[in-house]
Enzyme design. Structure first.
Site, PDB file in Angstrom:
ATOM      1  CG  HIS A   1      -0.358  -0.269   2.528  1.00 55.93           C
ATOM      2  ND1 HIS A   1      -1.070  -0.319   3.693  1.00 55.93           N
ATOM      3  CD2 HIS A   1       0.936  -0.493   2.898  1.00 55.93           C
ATOM      4  CE1 HIS A   1      -0.275  -0.568   4.712  1.00 55.93           C
ATOM      5  NE2 HIS A   1       0.946  -0.682   4.267  1.00 55.93           N
TER       6      HIS A   1
ATOM      7  NE  ARG B   1      -2.820  -4.607  -1.002  1.00 51.18           N
ATOM      8  CZ  ARG B   1      -3.844  -3.932  -0.530  1.00 51.18           C
ATOM      9  NH1 ARG B   1      -5.037  -4.498  -0.494  1.00 51.18           N
ATOM     10  NH2 ARG B   1      -3.693  -2.694  -0.100  1.00 51.18           N
TER      11      ARG B   1
ATOM     12  CB  ALA C   1      -4.352   8.506   6.835  1.00 49.65           C
TER      13      ALA C   1
HETATM   14  N1  PHE Z   1      -3.475   1.317   3.298  1.00 52.64           N
HETATM   15  C1  PHE Z   1      -4.807   0.815   3.369  1.00 52.64           C
HETATM   16  C2  PHE Z   1      -4.973  -0.313   2.353  1.00 52.64           C
HETATM   17  O1  PHE Z   1      -4.270  -0.383   1.404  1.00 52.64           O
HETATM   18  C3  PHE Z   1      -5.852   1.877   3.100  1.00 52.64           C
HETATM   19  C4  PHE Z   1      -5.853   2.936   4.161  1.00 52.64           C
HETATM   20  C5  PHE Z   1      -5.075   4.060   3.995  1.00 52.64           C
HETATM   21  C6  PHE Z   1      -6.628   2.795   5.274  1.00 52.64           C
HETATM   22  C7  PHE Z   1      -5.077   5.047   4.962  1.00 52.64           C
HETATM   23  C8  PHE Z   1      -6.660   3.766   6.247  1.00 52.64           C
HETATM   24  C9  PHE Z   1      -5.875   4.891   6.081  1.00 52.64           C
HETATM   25  O2  PHE Z   1      -5.819  -1.151   2.515  1.00 52.64           O
END
Ligand code: PHE
Length: 364
Positions: free
Chosen positions: A189, A215, A332
């Protein structure tokens, strides 16, 4: 008759100079040497005239015929030379060049919306350390939450490289703690860039991180091994969940239009608290329910939440400039760019984006 021959010659000489292309040269030839030409009539009539006349006119008529033939040959050469003098450096037909990929086009739209709201665009490495991708985001090893991200680990024969990796803008892949046994992986991510960006910044910040993630998925119409996200986060004094949902609502309406609504559900991500998932109206059925939205009228488009206090602490600890995490809060979110782009362009299979199929790509 001699006079007639002279007249033909004169007019031919005048005309030949004006000839500019092969077609009019052909017409010239027909006019002066063809079966129905005046000269041909003269030549044919020679059998009917007296010997004396024949001796006088014959050579004249024949020499005119020869002259005309030569004239045509000469003109042909001039015309061909003109073609040779053609300037090949002049621009020709517009060559077929490529164009931006639909994902890139859509990403630019997303960036435009956030930049207009005062966000800065930052990028980070696609090859990441386990520490930044997981540990620093409050996802310790052996924690079941790691199962949310099926991860590709990378084996390097010698030692992990530092920096110079794909993605716009490069960061060295370093560990903040040299004792930490951090493996190298393909980032699952864009969230690790939250920490990387804060190493050189202090709040207040508004940042988006568009980028490619990986992924280990079984691919189908909705899943790919390789896809795009756009992380976004804001850290400031008194940032609230209401700020988060209103920012996302504005974003969705700017991209899809005023009529589109979002829906917020509680969810869990270790690096936010509270965590939410955001759905938006299914564009295919307009919210009535169809196979694309599993009859619910809603499609899940992003994960988000308030940045976990532990993550804020890590950010301030790793940052070059000191700031007190207790005085700040932040939100976020992570947008799935492919999923948004599929809704936007009406694409029903994510794999088309990466197929390289020209029949698909040329439609954009
Ligand atoms: N990084 C998480 C994902 O890929 C998404 C996310 C980003 C969730 C920021 C909360 C805050 O699933």
């Amino acid at each position: 008759m001699l006079e007639k021959i002279n007249k033909i010659k004169e007019s031919a000489l005048r005309e030949i100079e004006t000839i500019k292309n092969a077609e009019s040269l052909k017409n010239f030839e027909i006019k002066y040497l063809g079966r129905k030409s005046e000269l041909n009539q003269i030549l044919r009539s020679l059998s009917e005239v007296s010997e004396e006349e024949k001796r006088l006119i014959g050579p004249q008529a024949n020499s005119l015929k020869k002259e005309l033939e030569e004239m045509i040959e000469a003109r042909k050469k001039v015309l061909l030379k003109k073609i040779d003098e053609f300037d090949y450096s002049l621009p020709g037909l517009i060559p077929k060049v490529g164009h931006m990929h639909p994902i890139s086009c859509f990403m630019e739209k997303v960036e435009d919306v956030f930049v207009s709201m005062g966000f800065e665009i930052v990028s980070g490495p696609e090859i990441e350390s386990e520490e930044y991708n997981f540990d620093l985001l409050n996802i310790p090893s052996e924690h079941p939450a790691r199962d949310m991200w099926d991860t590709y680990y990378v084996k390097f024969p010698i030692s992990p490289p530092t920096g110079g990796f794909a993605g716009r803008g490069q960061y060295p892949i370093k560990s903040y703690n040299s004792n930490h046994k951090s493996r190298i992986l393909l980032r699952t991510h864009t969230s690790p860039v939250q920490l990387r960006a804060m190493e050189t910044r202090k709040p207040p910040v508004r940042i988006i991180v568009p980028g490619r993630v990986f992924r280990h998925e079984a691919t189908d119409a909705g899943h790919e091994k390789n896809f795009y996200q756009c992380e976004g986060f804001v850290i400031d004094r008194n940032v609230s969940l209401a700020n988060l949902t209103s920012t996302l609502r504005i974003f969705v309406k700017r991209i899809f239009g005023e009529k589109i609504e979002i829906r917020v559900r509680p969810s869990y991500f270790p690096f936010v608290e509270p965590g939410i998932e955001v759905d938006m109206n299914c564009l295919i059925c307009g919210g009535k329910g169809c196979s694309a939205c599993k009859q619910s009228g809603w499609v899940e488009v992003l994960g988000a939440g308030m940045i976990h206090p532990k993550v804020l602490e890590d950010m301030s600890r790793l940052g070059k400039t000191k700031w007190n995490p207790k005085n700040y809060s932040g939100f976020a979110f992570g947008l799935g760019i492919d999923r948004f782009a599929m809704l936007y362009y009406g694409i029903n299979d994510i794999r088309l984006f990466y197929s390289g199929d020209l029949r698909f790509v040329r439609q954009f």
